[in-house]
Write a protein that holds these residues in place. Structure first.
Motif, short mmCIF file in Angstrom:
data_model
loop_
_atom_site.label_atom_id
_atom_site.label_comp_id
_atom_site.label_asym_id
_atom_site.label_seq_id
_atom_site.Cartn_x
_atom_site.Cartn_y
_atom_site.Cartn_z
N GLU A 270 0.56 -0.95 -0.01
CA GLU A 270 -0.01 -0.23 -0.21
C GLU A 270 0.84 1.22 0.10
OE1 GLU A 270 -3.14 -0.11 -0.19
OE2 GLU A 270 -3.09 -2.58 0.37
N GLU A 271 2.29 1.03 0.53
CA GLU A 271 2.87 1.96 0.58
C GLU A 271 4.08 2.09 -0.68
OE1 GLU A 271 2.02 0.42 4.07
OE2 GLU A 271 3.39 -0.38 2.24
N TYR A 272 4.48 3.35 -0.77
CA TYR A 272 5.39 3.81 -1.80
C TYR A 272 7.11 2.87 -1.65
CZ TYR A 272 3.79 6.72 -4.23
OH TYR A 272 2.63 7.61 -5.26
N ALA A 273 7.99 1.92 -1.36
CA ALA A 273 9.09 0.89 -1.31
C ALA A 273 10.75 1.94 -1.95
CB ALA A 273 9.61 0.02 -1.03
N PHE B 113 12.93 2.11 3.28
CA PHE B 113 11.72 2.97 3.42
C PHE B 113 10.81 2.51 2.92
CE2 PHE B 113 14.91 6.03 4.51
CZ PHE B 113 14.69 6.78 5.88
N TYR B 114 9.45 2.31 3.67
CA TYR B 114 7.95 2.08 3.23
C TYR B 114 7.66 3.30 4.12
CZ TYR B 114 9.79 -2.98 3.31
OH TYR B 114 10.23 -3.95 2.35
N LEU B 115 6.73 4.10 2.37
CA LEU B 115 6.90 4.88 3.01
C LEU B 115 4.86 5.37 2.82
CD1 LEU B 115 9.59 7.59 1.52
CD2 LEU B 115 8.75 6.77 4.09
N ALA B 116 3.92 5.87 3.06
CA ALA B 116 2.76 5.76 2.71
C ALA B 116 2.40 6.99 1.39
CB ALA B 116 1.28 6.10 3.99
N PRO B 117 1.57 7.37 0.87
CA PRO B 117 1.69 7.72 -0.52
C PRO B 117 1.12 9.49 0.66
CG PRO B 117 -0.15 5.66 -0.72
CD PRO B 117 0.45 6.03 0.87
N ALA B 118 0.49 9.61 1.20
CA ALA B 118 0.51 10.94 1.57
C ALA B 118 2.02 11.56 2.28
CB ALA B 118 -0.27 11.16 3.39
N VAL B 119 2.96 11.03 2.56
CA VAL B 119 4.96 11.25 2.87
C VAL B 119 4.78 11.90 1.34
CG1 VAL B 119 6.50 10.58 3.27
CG2 VAL B 119 4.42 9.81 5.08
N GLU C 75 1.88 -2.28 -7.55
CA GLU C 75 2.69 -3.01 -8.34
C GLU C 75 2.85 -3.89 -7.69
OE1 GLU C 75 2.44 -2.70 -11.60
OE2 GLU C 75 2.07 -0.50 -12.02
N PRO C 76 1.72 -5.27 -8.17
CA PRO C 76 2.78 -6.97 -7.60
C PRO C 76 4.24 -7.14 -7.94
CG PRO C 76 0.44 -7.04 -8.22
CD PRO C 76 1.74 -5.55 -9.49
N HIS C 77 5.36 -7.70 -7.01
CA HIS C 77 6.07 -8.05 -7.36
C HIS C 77 7.20 -9.50 -6.18
CE1 HIS C 77 6.20 -5.05 -3.50
NE2 HIS C 77 7.69 -6.18 -3.20
N ASP C 78 7.88 -9.58 -6.64
CA ASP C 78 7.95 -10.95 -5.76
C ASP C 78 9.86 -10.87 -5.33
OD1 ASP C 78 10.27 -11.35 -7.80
OD2 ASP C 78 8.49 -12.62 -8.80
N GLY C 79 11.08 -11.70 -5.35
CA GLY C 79 11.58 -11.23 -4.81
C GLY C 79 12.53 -12.38 -4.29
N HIS C 80 13.86 -12.33 -4.41
CA HIS C 80 14.71 -13.42 -3.31
C HIS C 80 16.08 -13.34 -4.35
CE1 HIS C 80 15.32 -15.55 -8.22
NE2 HIS C 80 14.17 -14.69 -8.37
N ALA C 81 17.14 -14.13 -3.46
CA ALA C 81 18.21 -13.29 -3.80
C ALA C 81 19.10 -14.07 -5.56
CB ALA C 81 19.06 -14.49 -2.94
N ALA C 82 19.22 -13.33 -5.32
CA ALA C 82 20.04 -13.40 -7.32
C ALA C 82 21.95 -14.28 -7.28
CB ALA C 82 20.50 -11.99 -7.55
#
Length: 283
Positions: A38-41, A90-96, A73-80
């Motif tokens: 829900e936030e910007y990362a 940082f996880y930032l609410a849209p209002a920030v 925006e959907p995404h996943d993640g793992h080690a490369a």
């Protein structure tokens, strides 16, 4: 908190800064399920590299690069690589971001970032300075405010796509939005696909296709996301974990734990401890 001998995670929600959350983590075996925030990362890879699928492409964020994910925006993640990766996020609410956007471009209504990895040493330095300041219990409020605004204005002005209006919606998009609305409102219920499709005004098969095309997740995956997001908010209260699991719609606490860890990389209990500890005043 340690996941394995090689994986460590720390989460911090600084008091006095609503909508701001920090994480510093080292992951080796962690594989994040496909989800969205829900936030910007925004964060910096300190060591190693992370691979993820985002905006329809496979991306790799390496040491020194900035990793970005926008809300929804959907995404996943793992080690490369075998040794994993370490990062500060940082996880930032849209209002920030909206507050900073008014400083950079008062006429813009929103800002979008079209890439998931940025090679910008100046931005990376700003992210690290702000993150370290927020993690320092002795840092002043003014120092945190100044470094956060410096980071945000540089990020938006250098890499943001500022927009004055939202794109037009179409009938299928409207149906998908309606389905998303009913799932969000009734996430604690045992919803049936036929019921959601009827509310959206299309067949179940058509709805699944349209919903995934619009949001990058199936209706069920989105339901899990909503339940986890609601549980995350309730972890700031004193509710028992089993009661939280029931309140958001999971059949039991073990289901909550499994899904929460796949999305956030920590257990619900560990996340609660981090938040409670960061809320305590420091001597």
């Amino acid at each position: 908190m340690t996941n394995t001998a090689a994986e460590k995670v720390h989460v911090h929600a600084p008091s006095g800064f609503p909508g701001v959350e920090l994480m510093r983590a080292r992951y080796v075996t962690q594989r994040f399920s496909r989800h969205f925030h829900e936030e910007y990362a925004i964060g910096v890879i300190e060591r190693g590299a992370m691979r993820f699928r985002y905006l329809g492409n496979d991306m790799t964020a390496a040491a020194g690069q900035v990793n970005i994910v926008v809300p929804g925006e959907p995404h996943d993640g793992h080690a490369a690589a075998d040794h994993g990766w370490t990062y500060r996020m940082f996880y930032l609410a849209p209002a920030v971001l909206e507050a900073a956007l008014q400083e950079v471009a008062p006429q813009a209504h929103q800002v979008h970032f079209a890439v998931g990895v940025i090679a910008d040493s100046e931005l990376a330095a700003r992210v690290l300075r702000a993150h370290c300041c927020f993690a320092d219990p002795g840092a002043s409020t003014l120092a945190r405010q100044t470094l956060l605004l410096d980071m945000l204005t540089h990020w938006i002005s250098r890499h943001g796509d500022r927009r004055s209006s939202l794109p037009a919606t179409h009938s299928e998009a409207g149906a998908a939005d309606a389905a998303r609305e009913i799932i969000s409102e009734r996430h604690a219920e045992d919803l049936r696909l036929e019921e959601i499709a009827t509310y959206a005004g299309m067949s179940p098969f058509h709805l699944v296709r349209v919903f995934k095309a619009r949001f990058g997740l199936t209706p069920h995956a989105f339901l899990v996301h909503v339940r986890i997001h609601r549980a995350r908010a309730l972890l700031r209260t004193h509710m028992r974990l089993a009661d939280i699991a029931a309140a958001v719609g999971f059949s039991d606490q073990s289901h909550l734990t499994r899904h929460f860890r796949r999305q956030y990389g920590v257990t619900p209990g560990a996340y609660r401890n981090f938040i409670q500890n960061s809320a305590r005043p420091h001597a």
